[in-house]
Design a protein around this motif. Structure first.
Motif, mmCIF file in Angstrom:
data_model
loop_
_atom_site.group_PDB
_atom_site.id
_atom_site.type_symbol
_atom_site.label_atom_id
_atom_site.label_comp_id
_atom_site.label_asym_id
_atom_site.label_seq_id
_atom_site.Cartn_x
_atom_site.Cartn_y
_atom_site.Cartn_z
ATOM 1 N N ALA A 153 -50.918 44.953 55.690
ATOM 2 C CA ALA A 153 -49.680 44.413 55.015
ATOM 3 C C ALA A 153 -49.822 44.877 53.648
ATOM 4 O O ALA A 153 -48.881 45.289 52.819
ATOM 5 C CB ALA A 153 -49.695 42.964 54.903
ATOM 6 N N VAL A 154 -51.088 44.970 52.992
ATOM 7 C CA VAL A 154 -51.313 45.704 51.713
ATOM 8 C C VAL A 154 -50.829 47.120 51.657
ATOM 9 O O VAL A 154 -50.081 47.608 50.739
ATOM 10 C CB VAL A 154 -52.681 45.435 50.935
ATOM 11 C CG1 VAL A 154 -52.821 46.095 49.858
ATOM 12 C CG2 VAL A 154 -53.084 43.905 50.988
ATOM 13 N N THR A 155 -51.172 47.849 52.518
ATOM 14 C CA THR A 155 -50.797 49.019 52.621
ATOM 15 C C THR A 155 -49.310 49.343 52.615
ATOM 16 O O THR A 155 -48.689 50.123 51.817
ATOM 17 C CB THR A 155 -51.311 49.901 53.989
ATOM 18 O OG1 THR A 155 -52.888 49.644 53.869
ATOM 19 C CG2 THR A 155 -51.419 51.304 53.403
ATOM 20 N N ASP A 156 -48.605 48.636 53.485
ATOM 21 C CA ASP A 156 -47.328 48.549 53.788
ATOM 22 C C ASP A 156 -46.323 48.188 52.299
ATOM 23 O O ASP A 156 -45.568 48.664 51.916
ATOM 24 C CB ASP A 156 -46.706 47.676 54.928
ATOM 25 C CG ASP A 156 -47.232 48.007 56.209
ATOM 26 O OD1 ASP A 156 -47.343 49.557 56.277
ATOM 27 O OD2 ASP A 156 -47.217 47.314 57.150
ATOM 28 N N ARG A 157 -46.997 47.330 51.586
ATOM 29 C CA ARG A 157 -46.301 46.774 50.557
ATOM 30 C C ARG A 157 -46.547 47.852 49.483
ATOM 31 O O ARG A 157 -45.665 47.960 48.622
ATOM 32 C CB ARG A 157 -46.982 45.314 50.004
ATOM 33 C CG ARG A 157 -46.319 44.848 48.826
ATOM 34 C CD ARG A 157 -45.041 44.106 49.305
ATOM 35 N NE ARG A 157 -44.091 43.947 48.230
ATOM 36 C CZ ARG A 157 -43.023 43.381 48.151
ATOM 37 N NH1 ARG A 157 -42.565 42.607 49.121
ATOM 38 N NH2 ARG A 157 -42.042 43.482 47.217
ATOM 39 N N LEU A 158 -47.719 48.519 49.523
ATOM 40 C CA LEU A 158 -47.721 49.377 48.247
ATOM 41 C C LEU A 158 -46.900 50.800 48.671
ATOM 42 O O LEU A 158 -46.532 51.118 47.481
ATOM 43 C CB LEU A 158 -49.290 49.921 48.316
ATOM 44 C CG LEU A 158 -49.778 51.012 47.082
ATOM 45 C CD1 LEU A 158 -49.669 50.188 45.815
ATOM 46 C CD2 LEU A 158 -51.009 51.401 47.461
ATOM 47 N N ALA A 159 -46.896 51.128 49.748
ATOM 48 C CA ALA A 159 -45.788 52.228 49.926
ATOM 49 C C ALA A 159 -44.479 51.782 49.480
ATOM 50 O O ALA A 159 -43.776 52.570 49.077
ATOM 51 C CB ALA A 159 -45.772 52.421 51.598
ATOM 52 N N LEU A 162 -44.086 51.914 45.644
ATOM 53 C CA LEU A 162 -44.059 52.983 45.090
ATOM 54 C C LEU A 162 -43.207 54.077 45.545
ATOM 55 O O LEU A 162 -43.171 55.145 45.228
ATOM 56 C CB LEU A 162 -45.564 53.591 45.140
ATOM 57 C CG LEU A 162 -46.878 52.622 44.671
ATOM 58 C CD1 LEU A 162 -47.906 53.477 44.653
ATOM 59 C CD2 LEU A 162 -46.581 52.545 42.909
ATOM 60 N N ASP A 163 -42.432 53.702 46.745
ATOM 61 C CA ASP A 163 -41.609 54.501 47.576
ATOM 62 C C ASP A 163 -42.570 55.873 47.669
ATOM 63 O O ASP A 163 -42.150 56.977 47.361
ATOM 64 C CB ASP A 163 -40.462 54.980 46.574
ATOM 65 C CG ASP A 163 -39.316 55.821 47.541
ATOM 66 O OD1 ASP A 163 -39.242 55.764 48.568
ATOM 67 O OD2 ASP A 163 -38.638 56.717 46.710
ATOM 68 N N ALA A 164 -43.613 55.597 48.396
ATOM 69 C CA ALA A 164 -44.629 56.823 48.732
ATOM 70 C C ALA A 164 -45.022 56.550 50.036
ATOM 71 O O ALA A 164 -44.775 55.633 50.670
ATOM 72 C CB ALA A 164 -45.901 56.447 47.672
ATOM 73 N N TRP A 165 -45.736 57.616 50.328
ATOM 74 C CA TRP A 165 -46.439 57.342 51.795
ATOM 75 C C TRP A 165 -48.106 56.934 51.333
ATOM 76 O O TRP A 165 -48.631 57.601 50.407
ATOM 77 C CB TRP A 165 -46.604 58.575 52.754
ATOM 78 C CG TRP A 165 -47.058 59.825 52.187
ATOM 79 C CD1 TRP A 165 -46.683 60.842 51.284
ATOM 80 C CD2 TRP A 165 -48.571 60.261 51.791
ATOM 81 N NE1 TRP A 165 -47.405 61.947 50.929
ATOM 82 C CE2 TRP A 165 -48.560 61.443 51.491
ATOM 83 C CE3 TRP A 165 -49.882 59.678 52.401
ATOM 84 C CZ2 TRP A 165 -49.786 62.032 51.107
ATOM 85 C CZ3 TRP A 165 -50.963 60.331 52.195
ATOM 86 C CH2 TRP A 165 -50.974 61.533 51.447
ATOM 87 N N VAL A 166 -48.775 56.023 51.993
ATOM 88 C CA VAL A 166 -49.955 55.452 51.914
ATOM 89 C C VAL A 166 -50.771 55.622 53.250
ATOM 90 O O VAL A 166 -50.327 55.231 54.253
ATOM 91 C CB VAL A 166 -49.917 54.185 51.250
ATOM 92 C CG1 VAL A 166 -51.407 53.412 51.060
ATOM 93 C CG2 VAL A 166 -48.893 54.064 50.030
ATOM 94 N N LEU A 167 -51.980 56.050 52.912
ATOM 95 C CA LEU A 167 -52.984 55.877 54.199
ATOM 96 C C LEU A 167 -54.266 55.039 53.688
ATOM 97 O O LEU A 167 -54.713 55.266 52.617
ATOM 98 C CB LEU A 167 -53.431 57.437 54.447
ATOM 99 C CG LEU A 167 -52.536 58.295 54.985
ATOM 100 C CD1 LEU A 167 -53.297 59.812 55.028
ATOM 101 C CD2 LEU A 167 -51.926 57.855 56.243
ATOM 102 N N LEU A 168 -54.373 53.948 55.002
ATOM 103 C CA LEU A 168 -55.703 53.462 54.699
ATOM 104 C C LEU A 168 -56.734 54.063 55.652
ATOM 105 O O LEU A 168 -56.477 54.170 56.822
ATOM 106 C CB LEU A 168 -55.470 51.928 54.899
ATOM 107 C CG LEU A 168 -56.731 50.938 55.042
ATOM 108 C CD1 LEU A 168 -57.496 51.068 53.737
ATOM 109 C CD2 LEU A 168 -56.435 49.752 55.386
#
Length: 485
Positions: A153-159, A162-168
């Motif tokens: 959920a943190v990863t999805d919220r950050l993406a 930031l209007d970005a792609w995020v990888l955990l």
């Protein structure tokens, strides 16, 4: 973001008149500078609104074309000329040069002091900073709420923020979660960067730009152990607010990964080891035969520190964190280097012990840890400490004698500060200034405490024998761990 030139122009009280550069109203005003120099460019950084009255032009106008060219090359945002101070109107040659070199030229009314323009820019800068902080706090609050659901959920919220792609990623570089899901394919291209991060240490990060895309990768770690990595890809470099948000996500994800890693097996290990060292579990009981098969063989050593280190315990060594400290149980022949890798220094290590004497061994390890902190040692074994009377610290008789001697102070509500004051006073051989400096208090405060101590104690503090007994009692009682002041 600094205010734009257009925002200043739309402030009626400033009475600014735009002469050239209508197309530049979206340029940012980084600061306001005032200069009457013929060449102020050595003192400008670019992005300023430069203000001048032309006071030096009263006796002869300089080469305004050259003056304007230098300002344009320095990339100042605009030039503001104050009329009615020296000249009643903006020089036509200045106007023409501004048009030629693309420099925005403003005319400042005589009624508008330069300080008013500077204050307005400062106000707009402060307003923008406050709004940026408010946005950052709101985004961090949303991230924190997302953390209650989990790392994904943190990863999805950050993406989204930031209007970005995020990888955990895991510590090995595998994808734990991707936002959006199609971003998972980017993990393979980050393998080399992850290797660099592992070698560089926990505080390192990697930033790279490719094809107009900016990617940053940071380790997720607690203590000295990397639990995973966070990769963020955006269309451009992150601003300060966005970097703050990423750092908040790194902290939240590090804590979440640490919590997840502390699984049921770790809980069992912690329970068994703490029970052994506190005497709640008897490994010599006939019913503990199967337990003894997985415990280190006697004799064993006990070690304690503030936290576990980066290395996993080797076979035959148990380590865990319990009640704010790290504990280790190992065969007596375990090397100092191994203990130093499993526990984060400073570390105190007991003498070899049987399982029947684990409580005493833990006491020895704690005394060695206190000495290691004071001496700046990474790993200190109790056998390397001075013996003699101080060895009473490991015996019930010694602790009882110390408690009896210090009882008048221990019974007081302020016993901690009294014991700390007495220790500092004795350590400084009665020098008030040195003792009060150690405690971080005024010497008059120390004098007051020492009068109380003299009234409470039955002996004479001026008697060297009595002072020596008190010093040993303080060491045995563990007064060195009291916080001064």
């Amino acid at each position: 973001m600094p205010p734009t030139l257009g925002a200043l122009m739309r402030t009626p009280r400033l009475r600014l008149n735009l002469l050239t550069g209508q197309e530049n109203l979206d340029r940012q005003v980084e600061w306001v500078a005032v200069s009457e120099l013929e060449d102020p460019t050595p003192y400008l950084a670019g992005g300023e609104l430069l203000l001048t009255t032309g006071v030096r032009w009263a006796t002869g106008v300089p080469d305004l074309r050259d003056y304007t060219r230098r300002l344009a090359e320095r990339r100042v945002t605009a030039l503001g000329f104050a009329v009615g101070v020296v000249l009643e109107r903006t020089p036509e040659r200045l106007h023409e040069a501004a048009e030629e070199f693309g420099l925005t030229l403003l005319e400042v009314s005589r009624e508008t002091p330069f300080i008013a323009i500077g204050k307005e820019v400062s106000r707009l800068l402060a307003k923008e900073e406050y709004e940026g902080l408010s946005r950052a706090f709101a985004a961090q609050r949303d991230l924190t709420r997302a953390a209650l659901t989990g790392a994904a959920a943190v990863t999805d919220r950050l993406a989204r923020d930031l209007d970005a792609w995020v990888l955990l990623l895991t510590a090995d570089g595998d994808v734990r979660h991707a936002a959006p899901a199609r971003a998972a394919g980017r993990a393979a291209g980050l393998a080399a960067e992850l290797d660099r991060l592992r070698d560089a240490g926990l505080r390192a990060s990697v930033s790279l730009t490719s094809g107009g895309e900016h990617v940053s990768v940071q380790p997720l770690a607690t203590g000295r152990r990397i639990r995973g990595f966070l990769a963020v890809g955006t269309g451009g470099r992150l601003g300060s607010d966005e970097r703050t948000l990423v750092n908040a996500a790194v902290s939240l994800l590090s804590l979440e990964l640490e919590r997840s890693a502390h699984n049921a097996t770790a809980h069992v290990r912690e329970g068994v080891l703490s029970a052994l060292l506190t005497g709640a579990l008897d490994p010599l009981h006939p019913g503990a035969a199967r337990l003894r098969e997985v415990l280190p063989p006697e004799p064993v050593v006990v070690a304690t520190a503030d936290a576990t280190g980066p290395a996993h315990p080797p076979e035959g060594v148990l380590a865990t964190e319990h009640d704010g400290r790290a504990l280790l149980l190992a065969p007596a022949n375990t090397g100092t280097a191994v203990i130093g890798e499993v526990l984060e220094g400073p570390v105190g290590v007991s003498d070899p012990s049987s399982y029947a004497e684990l409580a005493a061994a833990l006491s020895q390890a704690e005394r060695a840890l206190a000495a290691a902190r004071g001496a700046g040692e990474e790993v200190l074994r109790v056998g390397d400490l001075p013996g003699g009377l101080l060895g009473l610290a490991d015996t019930p008789a010694g602790a009882r004698m110390a408690g009896d001697l210090l009882a008048p102070l221990l019974e007081q509500r302020t016993s901690a500060e009294l014991l700390a004051s007495l220790r500092a006073y004795l350590a400084a051989s009665g020098r008030w200034d040195a003792a009060s400096e150690t405690l971080g208090i005024h010497r008059h405060t120390l004098r007051y405490r020492m009068r109380r101590i003299r009234d409470l104690l039955p002996g004479d503090l001026d008697d060297p024998d009595y002072r020596a007994e008190l010093w040993i009692a303080l060491r045995v009682h563990g007064a060195s761990r009291d916080h001064p002041g």
